[in-house]
Design a protein around this motif. Structure first.
Motif, PDB file in Angstrom:
ATOM      1  N   ALA A  20       0.835  -1.207   0.000  1.00  0.00           N
ATOM      2  CA  ALA A  20       0.000   0.000   0.000  1.00  0.00           C
ATOM      3  C   ALA A  20       0.867   1.252   0.000  1.00  0.00           C
ATOM      4  N   LEU A  21       1.901   1.271   0.810  1.00  0.00           N
ATOM      5  CA  LEU A  21       2.774   2.449   0.865  1.00  0.00           C
ATOM      6  C   LEU A  21       3.525   2.650  -0.450  1.00  0.00           C
ATOM      7  N   GLU A  22       3.927   1.553  -1.097  1.00  0.00           N
ATOM      8  CA  GLU A  22       4.568   1.675  -2.408  1.00  0.00           C
ATOM      9  C   GLU A  22       3.608   2.314  -3.413  1.00  0.00           C
ATOM     10  N   ALA A  23       2.368   1.856  -3.415  1.00  0.00           N
ATOM     11  CA  ALA A  23       1.371   2.407  -4.343  1.00  0.00           C
ATOM     12  C   ALA A  23       1.135   3.887  -4.055  1.00  0.00           C
ATOM     13  N   ILE A  24       1.044   4.238  -2.780  1.00  0.00           N
ATOM     14  CA  ILE A  24       0.839   5.643  -2.414  1.00  0.00           C
ATOM     15  C   ILE A  24       2.039   6.477  -2.842  1.00  0.00           C
ATOM     16  N   GLY A  25       3.242   5.960  -2.601  1.00  0.00           N
ATOM     17  CA  GLY A  25       4.448   6.676  -3.027  1.00  0.00           C
ATOM     18  C   GLY A  25       4.462   6.917  -4.523  1.00  0.00           C
ATOM     19  N   ASN A  26       4.078   5.913  -5.284  1.00  0.00           N
ATOM     20  CA  ASN A  26       4.026   6.077  -6.738  1.00  0.00           C
ATOM     21  C   ASN A  26       2.974   7.106  -7.146  1.00  0.00           C
ATOM     22  N   LEU A  27       1.814   7.076  -6.497  1.00  0.00           N
ATOM     23  CA  LEU A  27       0.778   8.069  -6.794  1.00  0.00           C
ATOM     24  C   LEU A  27       1.240   9.483  -6.471  1.00  0.00           C
ATOM     25  N   LEU A  28       2.143   9.606  -5.520  1.00  0.00           N
ATOM     26  CA  LEU A  28       2.665  10.921  -5.155  1.00  0.00           C
ATOM     27  C   LEU A  28       3.866  11.315  -6.010  1.00  0.00           C
ATOM     28  N   GLY A  29       4.188  10.488  -7.018  1.00  0.00           N
ATOM     29  CA  GLY A  29       5.210  10.854  -7.988  1.00  0.00           C
ATOM     30  C   GLY A  29       6.540  10.147  -7.869  1.00  0.00           C
ATOM     31  N   ALA A  30       6.677   9.203  -6.953  1.00  0.00           N
ATOM     32  CA  ALA A  30       7.950   8.506  -6.785  1.00  0.00           C
ATOM     33  C   ALA A  30       8.341   7.699  -8.020  1.00  0.00           C
ATOM     34  N   ASP A  31       7.367   7.312  -8.824  1.00  0.00           N
ATOM     35  CA  ASP A  31       7.656   6.530 -10.030  1.00  0.00           C
ATOM     36  C   ASP A  31       8.007   7.402 -11.234  1.00  0.00           C
ATOM     37  N   GLY A  32       8.090   8.720 -11.011  1.00  0.00           N
ATOM     38  CA  GLY A  32       8.443   9.640 -12.093  1.00  0.00           C
ATOM     39  C   GLY A  32       7.263  10.103 -12.922  1.00  0.00           C
ATOM     40  N   SER A  33       6.113   9.542 -12.660  1.00  0.00           N
ATOM     41  CA  SER A  33       4.914   9.966 -13.398  1.00  0.00           C
ATOM     42  C   SER A  33       4.263  11.139 -12.676  1.00  0.00           C
ATOM     43  N   GLU A  34       3.461  11.868 -13.434  1.00  0.00           N
ATOM     44  CA  GLU A  34       2.727  12.970 -12.831  1.00  0.00           C
ATOM     45  C   GLU A  34       1.248  12.597 -12.809  1.00  0.00           C
ATOM     46  N   TYR A  35       0.682  12.619 -11.624  1.00  0.00           N
ATOM     47  CA  TYR A  35      -0.728  12.296 -11.465  1.00  0.00           C
ATOM     48  C   TYR A  35      -1.467  13.565 -11.070  1.00  0.00           C
ATOM     49  N   ASN A  36      -2.631  13.711 -11.604  1.00  0.00           N
ATOM     50  CA  ASN A  36      -3.455  14.871 -11.263  1.00  0.00           C
ATOM     51  C   ASN A  36      -4.402  14.469 -10.139  1.00  0.00           C
ATOM     52  N   LEU A  37      -3.924  14.662  -8.932  1.00  0.00           N
ATOM     53  CA  LEU A  37      -4.728  14.299  -7.771  1.00  0.00           C
ATOM     54  C   LEU A  37      -5.582  15.479  -7.339  1.00  0.00           C
ATOM     55  N   THR A  38      -6.832  15.183  -7.096  1.00  0.00           N
ATOM     56  CA  THR A  38      -7.729  16.221  -6.576  1.00  0.00           C
ATOM     57  C   THR A  38      -7.423  16.418  -5.094  1.00  0.00           C
ATOM     58  N   PRO A  39      -7.826  17.529  -4.529  1.00  0.00           N
ATOM     59  CA  PRO A  39      -7.633  17.727  -3.092  1.00  0.00           C
ATOM     60  C   PRO A  39      -8.246  16.597  -2.250  1.00  0.00           C
ATOM     61  N   ASP A  40      -9.391  16.082  -2.701  1.00  0.00           N
ATOM     62  CA  ASP A  40     -10.003  14.970  -1.969  1.00  0.00           C
ATOM     63  C   ASP A  40      -9.133  13.719  -2.012  1.00  0.00           C
ATOM     64  N   LEU A  41      -8.530  13.425  -3.165  1.00  0.00           N
ATOM     65  CA  LEU A  41      -7.641  12.266  -3.268  1.00  0.00           C
ATOM     66  C   LEU A  41      -6.383  12.465  -2.420  1.00  0.00           C
ATOM     67  N   ASN A  43      -6.148  14.254   0.276  1.00  0.00           N
ATOM     68  CA  ASN A  43      -6.596  14.092   1.652  1.00  0.00           C
ATOM     69  C   ASN A  43      -6.765  12.614   1.991  1.00  0.00           C
ATOM     70  N   GLY A  44      -7.340  11.866   1.068  1.00  0.00           N
ATOM     71  CA  GLY A  44      -7.505  10.427   1.283  1.00  0.00           C
ATOM     72  C   GLY A  44      -6.173   9.719   1.424  1.00  0.00           C
ATOM     73  N   LEU A  45      -5.201  10.091   0.585  1.00  0.00           N
ATOM     74  CA  LEU A  45      -3.872   9.486   0.676  1.00  0.00           C
ATOM     75  C   LEU A  45      -3.193   9.833   1.997  1.00  0.00           C
ATOM     76  N   GLN A  46      -3.355  11.069   2.441  1.00  0.00           N
ATOM     77  CA  GLN A  46      -2.775  11.462   3.723  1.00  0.00           C
ATOM     78  C   GLN A  46      -3.354  10.623   4.859  1.00  0.00           C
ATOM     79  N   HIS A  47      -4.654  10.446   4.848  1.00  0.00           N
ATOM     80  CA  HIS A  47      -5.295   9.654   5.897  1.00  0.00           C
ATOM     81  C   HIS A  47      -4.907   8.172   5.794  1.00  0.00           C
ATOM     82  N   ALA A  48      -4.736   7.683   4.580  1.00  0.00           N
ATOM     83  CA  ALA A  48      -4.316   6.293   4.401  1.00  0.00           C
ATOM     84  C   ALA A  48      -2.924   6.078   4.994  1.00  0.00           C
ATOM     85  N   VAL A  49      -2.013   7.004   4.728  1.00  0.00           N
ATOM     86  CA  VAL A  49      -0.654   6.886   5.269  1.00  0.00           C
ATOM     87  C   VAL A  49      -0.690   6.927   6.795  1.00  0.00           C
ATOM     88  N   LEU A  50      -1.479   7.837   7.350  1.00  0.00           N
ATOM     89  CA  LEU A  50      -1.588   7.914   8.811  1.00  0.00           C
ATOM     90  C   LEU A  50      -2.151   6.618   9.390  1.00  0.00           C
TER      91      LEU A  50
END
Length: 88
Positions: A20-41, A43-50
């Motif tokens: 899960a943390l690897e997937a979150i890291g990639n969504l946050l750009g660790a894989d070099g890709s750029e994702y267009n995350l909405t503020p809600d997404l 926020n969801g990722l922040q809560h998931a990490v916590l």
């Protein structure tokens, strides 16, 4: 739950948390890709990490306490056996 069962359950849960943390890291750009995350997404990722952090910490504490207890019990058994053998 005995130490072996706790270790097995904890291991599986921690491995899942790792994925899960690897997937979150990639969504946050660790894989070099750029994702267009909405503020809600975001926020969801922040809560998931916590939540994953709390879960990992609790599993770690539980596993360490169970191992400590098992170690102390084994040491007490060794002392008891040594005491009985010395009296024989």
């Amino acid at each position: 739950m005995n130490l072996l069962e706790l270790a097995y359950t904890s291991g599986n849960t921690l491995a899942s948390a790792g994925y899960a943390l690897e997937a979150i890291g990639n969504l946050l750009g660790a894989d070099g890709s750029e994702y267009n995350l909405t503020p809600d997404l975001e926020n969801g990722l922040q809560h998931a990490v916590l939540a994953i952090g709390v879960m990992v910490r609790e599993y770690g504490i539980s596993l360490a306490e169970k191992a400590d207890s098992a170690t102390q019990n084994a040491e007490l058994e060794n002392v008891s056996h040594a005491s009985v053998e010395a009296k024989s």
